[in-house]
Each structure stands twice: as C-alpha cells, then as structure tokens.
Design a protein around this motif. Structure first.
Motif, mmCIF file in Angstrom:
data_model
loop_
_atom_site.group_PDB
_atom_site.id
_atom_site.type_symbol
_atom_site.label_atom_id
_atom_site.label_comp_id
_atom_site.label_asym_id
_atom_site.label_seq_id
_atom_site.Cartn_x
_atom_site.Cartn_y
_atom_site.Cartn_z
ATOM 1 N N THR A 160 0.792 -1.233 0.000
ATOM 2 C CA THR A 160 0.000 0.000 0.000
ATOM 3 C C THR A 160 0.821 1.278 0.000
ATOM 4 O OG1 THR A 160 -0.136 -0.135 2.424
ATOM 5 C CG2 THR A 160 -1.942 -1.124 1.155
ATOM 6 N N TYR A 161 2.132 1.178 0.140
ATOM 7 C CA TYR A 161 2.977 2.374 0.059
ATOM 8 C C TYR A 161 3.480 2.479 -1.377
ATOM 9 C CZ TYR A 161 6.621 5.803 1.020
ATOM 10 O OH TYR A 161 7.407 6.936 1.015
ATOM 11 N N VAL A 162 3.158 3.563 -2.060
ATOM 12 C CA VAL A 162 3.397 3.684 -3.495
ATOM 13 C C VAL A 162 4.366 4.829 -3.765
ATOM 14 C CG1 VAL A 162 2.317 4.004 -5.758
ATOM 15 C CG2 VAL A 162 1.056 2.852 -3.918
ATOM 16 N N VAL A 163 5.381 4.518 -4.568
ATOM 17 C CA VAL A 163 6.318 5.534 -5.045
ATOM 18 C C VAL A 163 6.040 5.719 -6.534
ATOM 19 C CG1 VAL A 163 8.726 6.201 -5.332
ATOM 20 C CG2 VAL A 163 8.034 4.846 -3.345
ATOM 21 N N ASP A 164 5.460 6.848 -6.882
ATOM 22 C CA ASP A 164 5.089 7.156 -8.269
ATOM 23 C C ASP A 164 6.082 8.166 -8.811
ATOM 24 O OD1 ASP A 164 3.879 7.555 -10.664
ATOM 25 O OD2 ASP A 164 2.105 8.576 -9.884
ATOM 26 N N PHE A 165 7.036 7.682 -9.635
ATOM 27 C CA PHE A 165 8.104 8.542 -10.145
ATOM 28 C C PHE A 165 7.753 9.037 -11.546
ATOM 29 C CE2 PHE A 165 12.389 7.825 -7.837
ATOM 30 C CZ PHE A 165 11.835 8.392 -6.713
ATOM 31 N N ASP A 166 7.958 10.305 -11.771
ATOM 32 C CA ASP A 166 7.805 10.909 -13.093
ATOM 33 C C ASP A 166 9.181 11.338 -13.579
ATOM 34 O OD1 ASP A 166 7.349 13.654 -14.783
ATOM 35 O OD2 ASP A 166 5.725 12.231 -15.115
ATOM 36 N N LEU A 167 9.566 10.855 -14.747
ATOM 37 C CA LEU A 167 10.886 11.154 -15.309
ATOM 38 C C LEU A 167 10.771 12.366 -16.220
ATOM 39 C CD1 LEU A 167 12.032 7.516 -16.125
ATOM 40 C CD2 LEU A 167 12.165 8.771 -13.963
ATOM 41 N N ARG A 168 11.580 13.365 -15.961
ATOM 42 C CA ARG A 168 11.498 14.628 -16.691
ATOM 43 C C ARG A 168 12.076 14.477 -18.100
ATOM 44 N NH1 ARG A 168 11.140 19.661 -14.479
ATOM 45 N NH2 ARG A 168 11.905 18.886 -12.472
ATOM 46 N N SER A 169 11.237 14.702 -19.117
ATOM 47 C CA SER A 169 11.664 14.673 -20.532
ATOM 48 C C SER A 169 12.543 13.462 -20.822
ATOM 49 C CB SER A 169 12.412 15.967 -20.880
ATOM 50 O OG SER A 169 11.615 17.097 -20.628
ATOM 51 N N GLU A 289 8.152 17.671 -8.931
ATOM 52 C CA GLU A 289 6.830 18.267 -8.813
ATOM 53 C C GLU A 289 5.721 17.254 -9.089
ATOM 54 O OE1 GLU A 289 6.753 21.556 -11.439
ATOM 55 O OE2 GLU A 289 8.260 22.725 -10.333
ATOM 56 N N LYS A 290 5.954 16.344 -10.040
ATOM 57 C CA LYS A 290 4.932 15.368 -10.412
ATOM 58 C C LYS A 290 5.110 14.030 -9.709
ATOM 59 C CE LYS A 290 3.985 17.260 -15.002
ATOM 60 N NZ LYS A 290 3.890 16.962 -16.455
ATOM 61 N N SER A 291 6.279 13.768 -9.153
ATOM 62 C CA SER A 291 6.505 12.509 -8.436
ATOM 63 C C SER A 291 5.787 12.551 -7.088
ATOM 64 C CB SER A 291 7.997 12.266 -8.235
ATOM 65 O OG SER A 291 8.656 12.172 -9.481
ATOM 66 N N ARG A 292 5.279 11.404 -6.664
ATOM 67 C CA ARG A 292 4.485 11.363 -5.429
ATOM 68 C C ARG A 292 4.815 10.110 -4.630
ATOM 69 N NH1 ARG A 292 -1.549 11.249 -6.600
ATOM 70 N NH2 ARG A 292 -1.629 11.676 -4.369
ATOM 71 N N LYS A 293 4.639 10.235 -3.307
ATOM 72 C CA LYS A 293 4.682 9.082 -2.399
ATOM 73 C C LYS A 293 3.311 9.004 -1.736
ATOM 74 C CE LYS A 293 8.507 10.614 -0.441
ATOM 75 N NZ LYS A 293 9.146 11.460 -1.451
ATOM 76 N N VAL A 294 2.623 7.883 -1.959
ATOM 77 C CA VAL A 294 1.219 7.748 -1.588
ATOM 78 C C VAL A 294 1.052 6.599 -0.609
ATOM 79 C CG1 VAL A 294 -1.096 7.213 -2.473
ATOM 80 C CG2 VAL A 294 0.444 8.688 -3.797
ATOM 81 N N ASP A 295 0.245 6.829 0.410
ATOM 82 C CA ASP A 295 -0.111 5.782 1.366
ATOM 83 C C ASP A 295 -1.591 5.448 1.174
ATOM 84 O OD1 ASP A 295 -0.427 4.000 3.408
ATOM 85 O OD2 ASP A 295 0.290 5.332 5.006
ATOM 86 N N LEU A 296 -1.856 4.308 0.568
ATOM 87 C CA LEU A 296 -3.241 3.917 0.296
ATOM 88 C C LEU A 296 -4.018 3.642 1.577
ATOM 89 C CD1 LEU A 296 -2.733 1.522 -2.768
ATOM 90 C CD2 LEU A 296 -3.314 3.953 -2.778
#
Length: 416
Positions: A160-169, A289-296
């Motif tokens: 349930t712990y999510v690391v959502d990485f956004d790679l810049r360009s 800015e777009k990368s997130r760490k989420v706790d479901l």
C-alpha cells in the motif's frame, strides 16, 4: 551442399533462444540479415500498417508503391550494402498535452522508418531475452492492461505504500553513448553499431525521437538496469510466498509498491534511495513536482496509465483495489459519443443506415489509444464490423454496440 536461407521468423526465434540460454553471448554477423530483402519488405509492411504521416521529403506510401515497391526496397538495400545510407533529418510536430502543454514528435521519412524497422526486427529478440517481467511498454505480447492488473494484484497483497516517479523529458534526455554501450554488451557487429549510431545522431546530440520505430526498444533497454534492480529487491525482501516489493513500468511511466506495514518503513526509504541511485547513473532526472509518495492506507490515490487507483472495502469487509479511468478520459469519451450519435440519428428519430461516415468515426474512436482506459473498464463496449444483426443479411454493413448495466452485462445488438 547448398544451405537453404533462414526465414526471418526462424531467425528471430533462434536469436531469442540463444540470447535466453547464454546471457553473456555477444552476437555477430547481424548486419547481413538487416540488409536482406525479406527483412526490408517486412519492415515496410509494418510501417505501412501504422499509416504514419510522411517525413520532410513528403514521400507517402502511395507515391512509393506507384513508383514501384520493389525498386524502392532494392535502392534502399543497395545503400545499406554499399555503406552509403544516411538518414534524413526528422520532421518536428507538436501535439497537445494536458494542461495546455505540447509534446514534440520527431517523424522520420518512410525510408528511414523502414531501416529502423529492419534493425529492430533483428535486435528485438536479442534484448527481449534480457528484459524483465515488470516492463510492459511496447513489447511483444505485453499490454497496458497487464500492467494495470499487476498493480491491482499488488494492492490486493497489501502493498500500500506507493512511489510514483515521473521522469522529466525522458525520451529527450537519453544519452547516446550509454545506449550504444548497452547494445554493445550483446552485439559485437561493428556495422550494426555504426548504423544505430547514425540513426541516433539524426535526432540530435542526445535523446531518442518520439515517433521513431526503434525508439521504444532503445528506451526499454536504457531502463533495463532499473528493472533488474527492482527484481533483485523483490527477491531479497521476499518472505516465502509473501512479496514486500512490486513494480510496473510502461515506457517512462514507473510505479513501485512496497508493503505499508510500519515496521517496513526502512524498506520504503531504501527502495526509493536505490531507485534514485540507478536513475542518476543513467543521468535521468526525476520530476519532483509530479513525483508522489502515496499511502493507500490513508485513503490517498495515485494515477497510472490513465487510471486512478485507490483502496476500498468490499461488501464483505475485505480490502480491495479500485481503479477507474480519470475524469478527463471519461468526459472526453462521452462528449465524442454524444456528438457522433447526434449527427447519426435522422430527423424522424431513427438511425440512418445510409450515412456510414459517422459510424466509421465511431469505430476509430473505440480503437483510439487515448480512450482505451474507458473501454477497458467497460469491456462490453466494442464493435464488430460487417455483422448483420436483425436478419438483414450477411453483407449488410453494421456496427454492434453492447450496453452494460451496473451489475450485469446484457448484449443488445443494434444495426447502425
């Protein structure tokens, strides 16, 4: 004794089996297969199936076939065999994105697409043997739906712990020398490496063109070390049948799921740290800015491939994943469907079967990749062209639309 030539499909199968059996083997003598008429013809057919726009030279598929396809492929083959081939510059096109931004596509000429396709046909089975199971982007027998199922199953296992990485360009920052080094680990053919180098240089000093035929293969190869690191993390942290780490990657869209138990907070930090280290080696920048760490567990949600994921309780009180298309995707589909059916219904309130242009538009809409998330959630919404419901005869053109109710799917064929 004259040895029969190897068919392209047999060659690709042999390359894959050899690469899978011997992970350190370096292949040679591949350039001759890239230059074969059979390979170039297959690459042309694949390029034509995509029906892409022409490049800077303005040459279309119709113009090539009017002049003579065999003549075109033979001329291209001679350039490759005589080492005279040079790719032409790319046509730059900007397409709109969310938030008013644009994305730049680089469209090669058809002749360059054929060469890239031929090179991909030979290199793809070699690197497919090295790719990891968590990579789903633009691979044979891999789909975005399978990536979504992988994430859903991980949430079902309480990751349930999510690391959502956004790679810049990401595609614009791929380093050519690193790509060539990765290819050279498996390929010792200098002519193949030279051809790949000139194709990369046509897009500039760095980056792979979004719109190039071989770009998806190279982008997956570039991040393969990141996938390997995550696979090792899965195996090291596994406790019997229980998984502590899972991941899914579709091109540059990467999401990592970790067990959300408080005692495993160190693992959550360690996975993120190792991931940043691997990306730094590749000189890939993370968009903070777009990368997130989420706790479901806290009721938060995250997005992946056009879907919004969260965790809810079922009617039986069990935790289960819920993923739905984002609001913008649903709204876009409903607006287009409303417009289409307004144009297609006659003044007397009946469906006009004489005007098929709007229905062809509807069929294209159902196949549109941008609306695929909506159609995936409602799998009964689809098309079956050429069918003849209501006893109108086998040759009657038509489109079957299936209606879906909340708790059960009932098929209602209608001839449009």
């Amino acid at each position: 004794m004259i040895k029969a030539p190897i068919k392209l499909q047999d060659l690709r199968r042999r390359l894959y089996v050899k690469a899978k059996a011997e992970p350190t083997w370096r292949f040679w003598g591949l350039y001759v297969h890239v230059c074969k008429r059979e390979t170039l013809w297959e690459a042309y057919q694949l390029a034509k199936q995509n029906n892409g726009a022409p490049g800077v030279d303005g040459v279309t598929f119709q113009a090539i076939e009017a002049e003579g396809l065999e003549k075109f492929l033979e001329r291209l083959r001679e350039e490759l065999v005589q080492r005279r081939y040079r790719p032409r510059r790319l046509r730059k096109v900007r397409i709109p994105k969310e938030g008013g931004k644009t994305r730049q596509l680089s469209i090669p000429c058809i002749r360059d697409r054929v060469v890239q396709g031929a090179l991909k046909l030979i290199l793809e089975p070699i690197f497919e043997a090295d790719f990891q199971p968590g990579s789903y982007g633009y691979r044979p027998k891999k789909t975005a739906h399978a990536a979504l199922r992988r994430v859903s199953e991980a949430i079902l296992r309480h990751l349930t712990y999510v690391v959502d990485f956004d790679l810049r360009s990401y595609f614009d920052t791929v380093r050519h020398h690193l790509v060539l080094e990765k290819v050279a680990r498996r390929v010792s053919d200098t002519e193949v490496l030279g051809l790949l180098k000139v194709l990369l240089k046509a897009s500039g000093k760095q980056g792979v063109p979004q719109g190039g035929v071989i770009s998806p293969l190279l982008s997956n190869l570039y991040l393969n070390e990141v996938d390997k690191m995550l696979e090792r993390a899965k195996e090291v942290t596994r406790q019997g049948p229980w998984m502590r780490v899972e991941y899914a990657r579709f091109a540059d869209d990467l999401v990592i799921l970790v067990d959300g138990h408080p005692r495993l907070a160190w693992l959550q930090r360690a996975v993120e740290k190792r991931l940043r280290e691997e990306l730094a080696k590749l000189q890939v920048e993370v968009n903070e800015e777009k990368s997130r760490k989420v706790d479901l567990q806290q009721g938060e949600s995250f997005g992946f491939l056009g879907f919004e994921f969260r965790r809810i309780r079922s009617r039986r009180g069990r935790w289960m994943p819920l993923y739905m298309p984002r609001t913008k995707k649903r709204t876009a589909l409903l607006r287009k469907l409303k417009l289409i059916f307004r144009l297609s219904v006659s003044a007397r309130g009946r469906v006009d079967r004489t005007n098929q242009s709007h229905f062809a538009w509807l069929g294209e809409l159902f196949c549109c990749g941008s609306l695929e998330p909506v159609l995936f959630v409602y799998p009964k919404l689809g098309r079956d062209e050429g069918s003849a419901p209501l006893g109108l005869g086998p040759a009657t053109p038509g489109l079957w639309v299936e209606a879906v109710e909340p708790r059960m799917a009932v098929r209602h064929p209608r001839a449009l």
